[in-house]
Design a protein around this motif. Structure first.
Motif, PDB file in Angstrom:
ATOM      1  N   GLY A 139     -17.238  10.048 -19.723  1.00 25.22           N
ATOM      2  CA  GLY A 139     -17.680   8.912 -20.530  1.00 25.22           C
ATOM      3  C   GLY A 139     -18.653   9.345 -21.615  1.00 25.22           C
ATOM      4  N   GLU A 140     -19.533  10.295 -21.285  1.00 23.75           N
ATOM      5  CA  GLU A 140     -20.500  10.775 -22.274  1.00 23.75           C
ATOM      6  C   GLU A 140     -19.786  11.268 -23.537  1.00 23.75           C
ATOM      7  OE1 GLU A 140     -20.496  11.459 -19.148  1.00 23.75           O
ATOM      8  OE2 GLU A 140     -22.508  11.726 -18.309  1.00 23.75           O
ATOM      9  N   ASN A 141     -18.701  11.985 -23.331  1.00 26.57           N
ATOM     10  CA  ASN A 141     -18.004  12.542 -24.490  1.00 26.57           C
ATOM     11  C   ASN A 141     -17.356  11.459 -25.338  1.00 26.57           C
ATOM     12  OD1 ASN A 141     -18.725  15.191 -24.139  1.00 26.57           O
ATOM     13  ND2 ASN A 141     -16.943  15.685 -22.858  1.00 26.57           N
ATOM     14  N   ASN A 150     -16.711   1.914 -19.433  1.00 26.69           N
ATOM     15  CA  ASN A 150     -17.401   3.059 -18.856  1.00 26.69           C
ATOM     16  C   ASN A 150     -18.858   3.041 -19.327  1.00 26.69           C
ATOM     17  OD1 ASN A 150     -18.505   5.725 -18.644  1.00 26.69           O
ATOM     18  ND2 ASN A 150     -16.434   6.530 -18.358  1.00 26.69           N
ATOM     19  N   GLN A 151     -19.761   2.795 -18.384  1.00 29.25           N
ATOM     20  CA  GLN A 151     -21.193   2.683 -18.730  1.00 29.25           C
ATOM     21  C   GLN A 151     -21.724   3.914 -19.454  1.00 29.25           C
ATOM     22  OE1 GLN A 151     -23.392   0.286 -18.556  1.00 29.25           O
ATOM     23  NE2 GLN A 151     -21.870  -1.153 -17.796  1.00 29.25           N
ATOM     24  N   ALA A 184     -20.198   5.935 -21.357  1.00 26.15           N
ATOM     25  CA  ALA A 184     -19.743   5.979 -22.748  1.00 26.15           C
ATOM     26  C   ALA A 184     -20.624   5.086 -23.611  1.00 26.15           C
ATOM     27  CB  ALA A 184     -18.286   5.533 -22.837  1.00 26.15           C
ATOM     28  N   ASP A 185     -20.928   3.901 -23.096  1.00 26.74           N
ATOM     29  CA  ASP A 185     -21.803   2.983 -23.839  1.00 26.74           C
ATOM     30  C   ASP A 185     -23.159   3.620 -24.087  1.00 26.74           C
ATOM     31  OD1 ASP A 185     -20.609   0.532 -24.555  1.00 26.74           O
ATOM     32  OD2 ASP A 185     -20.474   0.000 -22.440  1.00 26.74           O
ATOM     33  N   ALA A 186     -23.736   4.211 -23.036  1.00 31.84           N
ATOM     34  CA  ALA A 186     -25.077   4.773 -23.150  1.00 31.84           C
ATOM     35  C   ALA A 186     -25.107   5.928 -24.149  1.00 31.84           C
ATOM     36  CB  ALA A 186     -25.564   5.240 -21.780  1.00 31.84           C
ATOM     37  N   ALA A 187     -24.108   6.806 -24.062  1.00 36.70           N
ATOM     38  CA  ALA A 187     -24.107   7.978 -24.950  1.00 36.70           C
ATOM     39  C   ALA A 187     -23.872   7.565 -26.400  1.00 36.70           C
ATOM     40  CB  ALA A 187     -23.047   8.973 -24.499  1.00 36.70           C
ATOM     41  N   ALA A 200     -15.449  -1.896 -28.756  1.00 38.66           N
ATOM     42  CA  ALA A 200     -14.245  -2.392 -29.418  1.00 38.66           C
ATOM     43  C   ALA A 200     -13.050  -1.465 -29.212  1.00 38.66           C
ATOM     44  CB  ALA A 200     -14.524  -2.565 -30.908  1.00 38.66           C
ATOM     45  N   ALA A 201     -13.243  -0.371 -28.472  1.00 39.16           N
ATOM     46  CA  ALA A 201     -12.150   0.592 -28.274  1.00 39.16           C
ATOM     47  C   ALA A 201     -10.970  -0.082 -27.582  1.00 39.16           C
ATOM     48  CB  ALA A 201     -12.643   1.780 -27.458  1.00 39.16           C
TER      49      ALA A 201
END
Lengths: 274, 274
Positions: B34-36, B63-64, B66-69, B79-80
């Motif tokens: 998710g970070e990436n 994915n939390q 992903a949001d945070a990163a 919006a993905a």
């Protein structure tokens, strides 16, 4: 031992780059997170850079997180040199850029990563030592540090999301540097339109001043101006000093020039005694 | 609702980019961390891209991490759009590139990020919808997926450290795309040729010195240096004066700079009298 071998693997400055002179040094000024130091090293490795210098890393040194984040580029992190000041970290370099998104109130040349890379390739090919300063994650480079650089390098970004992370900034710069290595034609173009190119001719009997020589001149001039009262009042001193230093940077000063200026200053302050 | 507003803030494809057609879509194929995904979104935002599509993200969606990163670019992550296959994710696109370091045994056009960006700008300007596929962190894009693309885009890297991370690859592509937006105007080249032109921005509160102001400074400095003995012996005077004047010319002096220098000279010669 390990450091030496590691450095050797990643094209140490001593051995020069891909036939185009010594690759630029990356100077991280007061970096905060070890991870970012490691990611920056990895970005350097991806694009053929290896000389990493750190000025006062916040969390001390060595830093396990930097090693871990660097992954295959760990040798660059392990060979990184630590300095107490930007002046020390850049002492023997001839041409230094400051990576910053905020030129603010300074009259200083601003280059794109692409043109910065071409300028660095051009200078390293004629034997100059070059480097780029990157600031801390949140605060970036302060004005006094920017003043120590010859010019500013700024990436074009969407103004609505203008902040690049430290490793991203290093990545873009390193990427453009590697691209610049492959552009002999662009080199010619840069040379043909650049003012500084003309200096190449005049440089045959001298060489660009090192940072140490330049800082020596700054020190002498500013201490004389302190004594003469030109830098008063105190609240204006920093701004005036920055302005003067930036003029010298724009001048593209040689070792001979630095000596001339030291002579001029010494001569002017001495004249009433003669 | 929120998605729509968020997308709107970051230049949704529907409204087009900066006058150059719809910006390219970024398609992450089977991304793992998710970070990436978040870092990739942030790199997109930095350079004016906003349409993110994910094919079968490993850890599900949303994915939390992903949001945070993504930080400020969280609206792009939110919006993905999620797809089950690359075919679906690229269905309405006209021209698709595959970002991969390994062209392997395929006869396929290979573009640098720079030329890929120019190609995408050109196509989007004539109304085509474009996109770029990026593979999973470890495995990249498989041959079958690469086959779905019109051409390959590969960044030049040091072969000893060839692996770019997923967010790094997205960053380089997005960066070149933003640069490519300006290319028709030759902005990029102009920047690389005349550095001083960029200073124009900082010059808003001053202006280049006139010849008269410059000559006034020369006259003052040289007469003081004559008095202090710096320009002796006479046979060397002309050469020293030329050298000093050339340094000021290289400085690209402003009206304010000229006044500063006159002040410096006056201050230095006066100091012993104070």
């Amino acid at each position: 031992m390990r450091r030496k071998a590691a450095g050797g693997r990643s094209a140490p400055p001593e051995e020069g780059g891909s036939g185009g002179g010594t690759p630029p040094t990356v100077v991280l000024v007061k970096p905060q997170l070890g991870e970012n130091i490691g990611f920056a090293a990895r970005a350097m490795a991806n694009f053929g850079l290896s000389d990493l210098r750190l000025v006062s890393p916040r969390d001390g040194w060595p830093n396990q997180k930097a090693d871990a984040a660097a992954a295959v580029a760990a040798p660059i992190v392990e060979a990184a040199k630590i300095y107490a000041s930007v002046e020390d970290a850049t002492a023997e370099l001839n041409y230094v850029l400051a990576a910053t998104a905020r030129p603010r109130d300074m009259v200083k040349e601003v280059l794109s990563p692409e043109s910065a890379a071409l300028e660095l390739v051009r200078r390293s090919m004629r034997g100059e030592r070059t480097g780029v300063l990157f600031g801390a994650e949140q605060s970036g480079l302060d004005n006094d540090t920017i003043t120590l650089a010859d010019a500013i390098v700024t990436a074009p970004v969407d103004p609505r999301f203008a902040s690049l992370s430290l490793p991203q900034a290093v990545l873009l710069f390193a990427y453009e540097w590697l691209k610049g290595q492959d552009e002999p034609l662009s080199l010619g173009r840069a040379t043909s339109c650049d003012g500084p190119a003309a200096e190449g001719v005049a440089l045959t009997d001298t060489r660009p001043a090192t940072r140490a020589e330049l800082f020596g001149l700054f020190g002498q001039l500013e201490s004389e101006l302190d004594r003469s009262g030109f830098l008063k009042p105190p609240e204006k001193r920093a701004r005036i000093v920055r302005s003067i230093r930036n003029m010298f940077h724009r001048m593209g000063i040689t070792e001979q020039d630095a000596r001339t200026w030291r002579g001029i200053v010494a001569s002017l302050v001495r004249r009433d005694r003669d």
